[in-house]
Design an enzyme around this catalytic site. Structure first.
Site, PDB file in Angstrom:
ATOM      1  N   ASN A  57      50.969  17.360  13.897  1.00 18.70           N
ATOM      2  CA  ASN A  57      49.540  17.192  13.739  1.00 18.70           C
ATOM      3  C   ASN A  57      48.988  18.188  12.723  1.00 18.70           C
ATOM      4  O   ASN A  57      49.723  19.063  12.247  1.00 18.70           O
ATOM      5  CB  ASN A  57      48.871  17.407  15.114  1.00 18.70           C
ATOM      6  CG  ASN A  57      47.587  16.618  15.264  1.00 18.70           C
ATOM      7  OD1 ASN A  57      46.997  16.178  14.272  1.00 18.70           O
ATOM      8  ND2 ASN A  57      47.162  16.435  16.510  1.00 18.70           N
ATOM      9  N   LEU A  71      48.286  18.049   9.664  1.00 18.84           N
ATOM     10  CA  LEU A  71      48.793  18.029   8.273  1.00 18.84           C
ATOM     11  C   LEU A  71      47.579  18.048   7.354  1.00 18.84           C
ATOM     12  O   LEU A  71      46.704  17.169   7.446  1.00 18.84           O
ATOM     13  CB  LEU A  71      49.638  16.794   8.032  1.00 18.84           C
ATOM     14  CG  LEU A  71      49.979  16.476   6.570  1.00 18.84           C
ATOM     15  CD1 LEU A  71      50.784  17.607   5.930  1.00 18.84           C
ATOM     16  CD2 LEU A  71      50.730  15.154   6.482  1.00 18.84           C
ATOM     17  N   THR A 101      50.205  10.451  14.880  1.00 15.09           N
ATOM     18  CA  THR A 101      49.263   9.359  14.636  1.00 15.09           C
ATOM     19  C   THR A 101      48.605   9.609  13.288  1.00 15.09           C
ATOM     20  O   THR A 101      48.589  10.731  12.789  1.00 15.09           O
ATOM     21  CB  THR A 101      48.152   9.312  15.709  1.00 15.09           C
ATOM     22  OG1 THR A 101      47.503  10.580  15.732  1.00 15.09           O
ATOM     23  CG2 THR A 101      48.713   8.990  17.075  1.00 15.09           C
ATOM     24  N   LEU A 159      45.759  14.722  19.906  1.00 18.37           N
ATOM     25  CA  LEU A 159      44.465  15.346  19.580  1.00 18.37           C
ATOM     26  C   LEU A 159      44.106  15.160  18.101  1.00 18.37           C
ATOM     27  O   LEU A 159      45.013  15.040  17.280  1.00 18.37           O
ATOM     28  CB  LEU A 159      44.552  16.848  19.904  1.00 18.37           C
ATOM     29  CG  LEU A 159      44.925  17.122  21.366  1.00 18.37           C
ATOM     30  CD1 LEU A 159      45.223  18.604  21.543  1.00 18.37           C
ATOM     31  CD2 LEU A 159      43.823  16.628  22.268  1.00 18.37           C
TER      32      LEU A 159
END
Ligand SMILES: CCCCCCCCCCCCCC(=O)CSCCNC(=O)CCNC(=O)[C@H](O)C(C)(C)COP(=O)(O)OP(=O)(O)OC[C@H]1O[C@@H](n2cnc3c(N)ncnc32)[C@H](O)[C@@H]1OP(=O)(O)O
Ligand SMILES: CN(C)Cc1n[nH]c2ccc(-c3ccc(F)cc3OCCn3ccnc3)cc12
Length: 392
Positions: free
Chosen positions: A140, A142, A176, A392
């Site tokens: 996450n 990034l 995601t 998140l």
């Protein structure tokens, strides 16, 4: 996305678009683990002016640098009107779950100025995929500074976090994105429930409906002052064992879901002010914990408004209903979110959320959230209701 070339992603152990529909490929890991001793020991090369930095998120100074990079350069909506504004407390919560590795909090600095210009993170998680519990990294945050975009820095960031995860003998990941990459395991729609319609219309998040006045709109979204469910209360530390049992049992029905133990529940679901809120229903008769709901706090900066600078958004997290109808439970969640001065309550159409979205006056968002697994193939794309995982 079928025509587009993915020069980096085509080199990665992920489902490839050209394989779509090929159900002969087995479900499970795509590449086998290698001995940790054979994992590349040194970091990937960065362009000359830059250097890797492991970010110590406990350090006030480093946490502020990460916060500022994300505040100015992280995810915006498609119309560039809002940008996620994760708080420092939220980042410390998100990045230090049980068993976390500081080495997976990876930054890139300019050697001369020491300015932080890129970031990517992983945290360990046990994720169940059908009957297999797989140790994964949840990747996450990034982020590449706006001035350094389209220089192929992202693939280097991704390869470096992959290398550091491999060094801990972990070979899968979950992530995601709002963009389509090879290849989503499912695609979710997000929905918004207005809590403060006047502000949302003021800042351009929502538009006044046709044949609607502002006062009629305010009335439409009005919520009661008090929650409706007897026994509805904030979660407390002594509730961790019961909530863990309730949640583990509920998540069994989904194809992909976290395999939470009590330490995970204590970290991810105990209320933390301005970070995560969680409530449960304790039966007044039996004192049994029968239901649970939770949401996390993720404001967005408002990029083009004079009157307001921050959109206060609550995001639906994990909800369990076994006695209280989910509709009533979530309406109580809306009521407490409104009382906490949130402007909007967001939810994905994952788990059983689609059973309450329309009835509780959620409106569809303007984008999708795609879910991905790294080095793990599923035979079929999932329905979003088969997903029991919220990142998140
Ligand atoms: C076993 C352990 C495994 C661990 C690792 C698992 C995998 C973890 C994967 C990461 C999960 C992160 C999850 C997460 O954080 C939640 S998604 C949020 C991502 N961050 C943002 O959107 C913030 C604003 N945007 C940026 O900072 C930049 O645009 C970023 C850095 C996004 C791309 O920087 P850029 O300057 O715009 O682009 P180049 O450097 O020139 O690179 C272009 C290449 O990057 C591919 N790309 C673009 N966006 C991506 C995205 N969101 N995921 C993955 N790949 C993404 C793109 O398809 C292309 O590859 P292709 O040519 O093959 O198509
Ligand atoms: C999940 N986590 C990885 C952050 C993340 N990355 N990329 C994203 C794309 C959409 C959503 C999302 C998820 C749920 C939701 F109700 C609204 C959303 O975005 C609205 C558009 N927006 C973007 C910024 N400010 C507003 C999150 C993300």
């Amino acid at each position: 996305s079928l025509a587009k070339r993915h020069k980096f992603w085509e080199t990665q152990p992920v489902g490839q678009f050209k394989e779509l529909g090929d159900t002969s490929l087995p479900e499970g890991p795509i590449e086998q683990p290698t001995p940790v001793s054979e994992v590349k020991q040194e970091p990937y090369n960065l362009p000359a002016p830059y250097e890797w930095i492991t970010c110590d998120i406990d350090s006030e100074e480093v946490c502020s640098e990460v916060y500022n990079l994300l505040t100015n350069n992280y995810v915006e909506d498609d119309e560039n009107m809002f940008r996620f504004n994760y708080s420092k407390e939220f980042l410390r919560w998100a990045l230090r779950p049980p068993g976390y590795y500081r080495s997976w909090h990876i930054g890139v600095r300019v050697k001369s100025s020491k300015k932080l210009v890129a970031f990517i993170t992983g945290v360990p998680a046990r994720i169940r995929v059908r009957d297999a519990v797989v140790l994964m990294a949840e990747v996450n945050f990034l982020c590449v500074h706006k001035k350094l975009r389209s220089k192929r820095l992202a693939p280097v960031m991704i390869k470096e976090v992959t290398r550091r995860v491999h060094l801990e003998n972990i070979w899968q990941a979950a992530y995601t994105a709002g963009v389509v990459l090879p290849t989503p395991i499912t695609t979710c729609q997000y929905w918004h429930r207005s809590l403060n319609p006047k502000k949302l219309i003021d800042v351009g998040f929502s538009r006044l409906g046709a044949r609607m006045t502002m006062s009629r709109t305010i009335k439409l979204y009005k919520l009661p002052d008090q929650t409706a469910t007897p026994g509805f209360r904030k979660m407390e530390p002594h509730d961790v064992p019961a909530v863990t049992r309730l949640l583990r049992n509920y998540l069994k029905q989904f194809v992909v879901a976290p395999d939470f133990d009590e330490d995970d529940v204590e970290h991810w679901l105990l209320p933390k002010e301005d970070v995560v809120d969680s409530y449960l229903v304790e039966s007044p008769e039996t004192h049994e914990i029968t239901d649970f709901c939770s949401f996390y706090t993720l404001p967005s900066s408002i990029l083009g408004s004079q009157n307001h600078s921050v959109l206060k958004a609550a995001y639906s997290y994990y909800n369990v209903s076994t006695k209280t109808p989910l509709l009533q439970l979530m309406n109580d969640a809306l009521i407490v979110a409104k009382k906490k001065d949130f402007d909007v309550f967001n939810a994905l159409d994952v788990m059983h959320n689609e059973t309450f979205l329309k009835e509780l006056k959620f409106g569809p968002g303007d984008g999708k959230l795609h879910y991905y697994l790294y080095n793990y193939r599923l035979k079929h794309v999932l329905r979003s209701s088969e997903l029991g995982l919220v990142l998140l």
